[in-house]
Design an enzyme around this catalytic site. Sequence first.
Site, PDB file in Angstrom:
ATOM      1  N   THR A   1       0.784  -1.124  -0.017  1.00 26.20           N
ATOM      2  CA  THR A   1       0.048   0.036  -0.050  1.00 26.20           C
ATOM      3  C   THR A   1       0.930   1.326   0.108  1.00 26.20           C
ATOM      4  O   THR A   1       0.337   2.320  -0.098  1.00 26.20           O
ATOM      5  CB  THR A   1      -0.737   0.023   1.186  1.00 26.20           C
TER       6      THR A   1
ATOM      7  N   HIS B   1       7.289  -0.163   6.755  1.00 28.15           N
ATOM      8  CA  HIS B   1       7.566   0.628   8.138  1.00 28.15           C
ATOM      9  C   HIS B   1       7.638  -0.261   9.181  1.00 28.15           C
ATOM     10  O   HIS B   1       7.658  -1.360   9.093  1.00 28.15           O
ATOM     11  CB  HIS B   1       6.359   1.850   8.056  1.00 28.15           C
TER      12      HIS B   1
ATOM     13  N   HIS C   1       5.774  -3.539   9.856  1.00 28.21           N
ATOM     14  CA  HIS C   1       6.281  -4.558   9.431  1.00 28.21           C
ATOM     15  C   HIS C   1       7.610  -5.285   9.904  1.00 28.21           C
ATOM     16  O   HIS C   1       7.930  -6.405   9.542  1.00 28.21           O
ATOM     17  CB  HIS C   1       6.616  -4.465   7.778  1.00 28.21           C
TER      18      HIS C   1
ATOM     19  N   LYS D   1      -9.239  -0.839  10.568  1.00 30.75           N
ATOM     20  CA  LYS D   1      -9.523   0.439   9.738  1.00 30.75           C
ATOM     21  C   LYS D   1     -10.971   0.649  10.099  1.00 30.75           C
ATOM     22  O   LYS D   1     -11.715  -0.118  10.234  1.00 30.75           O
ATOM     23  CB  LYS D   1      -9.327   0.358   8.181  1.00 30.75           C
TER      24      LYS D   1
ATOM     25  N   ARG E   1     -10.084   1.691   2.744  1.00 32.72           N
ATOM     26  CA  ARG E   1      -8.777   2.162   2.475  1.00 32.72           C
ATOM     27  C   ARG E   1      -8.862   2.719   1.063  1.00 32.72           C
ATOM     28  O   ARG E   1      -9.866   2.417   0.267  1.00 32.72           O
ATOM     29  CB  ARG E   1      -7.766   0.978   2.323  1.00 32.72           C
TER      30      ARG E   1
ATOM     31  N   GLN F   1      -7.250 -13.546   0.903  1.00 31.19           N
ATOM     32  CA  GLN F   1      -5.974 -13.965   1.459  1.00 31.19           C
ATOM     33  C   GLN F   1      -6.299 -15.798   1.960  1.00 31.19           C
ATOM     34  O   GLN F   1      -5.136 -16.328   2.031  1.00 31.19           O
ATOM     35  CB  GLN F   1      -6.158 -13.113   3.024  1.00 31.19           C
TER      36      GLN F   1
ATOM     37  N   ASP G   1      -3.268  -8.869  14.256  1.00 33.94           N
ATOM     38  CA  ASP G   1      -4.647  -8.315  13.704  1.00 33.94           C
ATOM     39  C   ASP G   1      -4.917  -9.125  12.482  1.00 33.94           C
ATOM     40  O   ASP G   1      -6.050  -8.698  12.135  1.00 33.94           O
ATOM     41  CB  ASP G   1      -4.212  -6.805  13.465  1.00 33.94           C
TER      42      ASP G   1
ATOM     43  N   LYS H   1       0.600   1.436  19.608  1.00 32.96           N
ATOM     44  CA  LYS H   1       1.474   1.147  18.667  1.00 32.96           C
ATOM     45  C   LYS H   1       2.615   1.975  18.518  1.00 32.96           C
ATOM     46  O   LYS H   1       2.355   3.142  18.569  1.00 32.96           O
ATOM     47  CB  LYS H   1       0.631   1.098  17.146  1.00 32.96           C
TER      48      LYS H   1
ATOM     49  N   LYS I   1       4.958   5.774  15.439  1.00 31.54           N
ATOM     50  CA  LYS I   1       4.525   6.664  14.954  1.00 31.54           C
ATOM     51  C   LYS I   1       5.281   8.039  15.467  1.00 31.54           C
ATOM     52  O   LYS I   1       5.499   8.000  16.706  1.00 31.54           O
ATOM     53  CB  LYS I   1       3.059   7.031  15.693  1.00 31.54           C
ATOM     54  N   THR I   2       5.343   8.890  14.452  1.00 29.77           N
ATOM     55  CA  THR I   2       6.108  10.167  14.902  1.00 29.77           C
ATOM     56  C   THR I   2       5.558  11.284  14.455  1.00 29.77           C
ATOM     57  O   THR I   2       4.358  11.283  13.955  1.00 29.77           O
ATOM     58  CB  THR I   2       7.607  10.146  14.045  1.00 29.77           C
TER      59      THR I   2
END
Length: 404
Positions: free
Chosen positions: A40, A45, A48, A82, A86, A172, A193, A228, A231-232
């Site tokens: 995506t 990031h 993963h 989500k 998406r 999947q 998840d 999580k 995140k910045t």
Amino acid sequence: MNVFDILDERGYIEQMTHPKEIKELFGKESVPFYIGIDPTADSLHVGHFVSLMVASHMQKCGHKPIILVGGGTAIIGDPSGKTDMRKMLTKEQINHNVECIKKQISKFVSFEGDNSAIIVNNADWISNLNFVDFMREIGSLFSINKMLAADCYKQRLETGLTFFEMGYMLMQSYDFLHLYNTYGCKLQIGGNDQWSNIIGGVELIRKIGKDDSFGLTFKLLTTKEGKKMGKTEKGALWLDSEKTSPYEFYQYWRNIADEDVKNVLCLLTFLPIDKINELASLKDEQINEAKKVAAYEITKLIHGEENAKQTEDASNALFEGKGNLDNMPSTKLENINISIIYAIVLTGIAPSKGQAKTLIAQGGISLNNTKIVDITYTLSDKDFSDGFAILRKGKKVYHKLIKN
């Protein structure tokens, strides 16, 4: 060593479909396993990171990684976690992203040797499926009632779930069946998840008469409070140096909470568990030494040893007064006579002029170790006595402005 024991000791394992059988399977044969990554974005990031570490541990113990890049399923988009549907990507965007992330995967798994990893793209078998045949052969084996009870769908029922997204679990699950038939893949692994989707694939294979399909999930990378990590202020912590610089990457891990040190060392480094326990046992100021080790080891894994050394050097120069400032984030200025507000936004320390003004009002901005209190302040020659000026937000975010 049985990889089950390694994963268990380091705290990776969250859930398993068949715990006893999985442990026995790892102990007696080389297991082809797969992990899926939806392309995506044009970079992986930190979300993963854990999955690729698990794949690396498993390969080192003799098991064969199959990295499935979801060029086909990305067209739908996984609804897990989500609140909204998406954004749909074009096939051209997806293909571009696939090529970009393949390079990053090679830092974790080897594509040589007896149990060499392979990369497959599910667009190769999903794109040309006949809808009626697929629904007749695969869709008929799934219960809508059971699917709607799964977390990945249940949390979306209030905001709206499309039939388009409902198909993700089927796709999947079909991936697992395809890899089972094509490569003898017996195990799907993924973040916790993905539990509902993984169960779907395991059960699909068992419904057609096989009894050796399994699923395993591992912990998501979270803080002690369950939030999580990764995140910045600029968004996600990317593994691509163009999106997140090695220095920013290093500083993120250097500044984690004391309580998160052991978890990060266990999940994101290959340090021996005895060494990790030793580092995690440090108290008070000494725990900072463990954070330095974590930041160095993780940065080395993603960006290479040279970049890790450079970022460590820059960090030491800023926070301990020793080392080389050359490697810190910097911006060359054609014109140094700019407003402090413009400088803050230009360097990315704040995303907007409004937020830059707020930072100054709160006493959060310094220039060359002098706190800025005037939002109309303009930089000049006196701020660049050594050819550069150091702009700082709080105690941990630095940026060098270079006089061109």
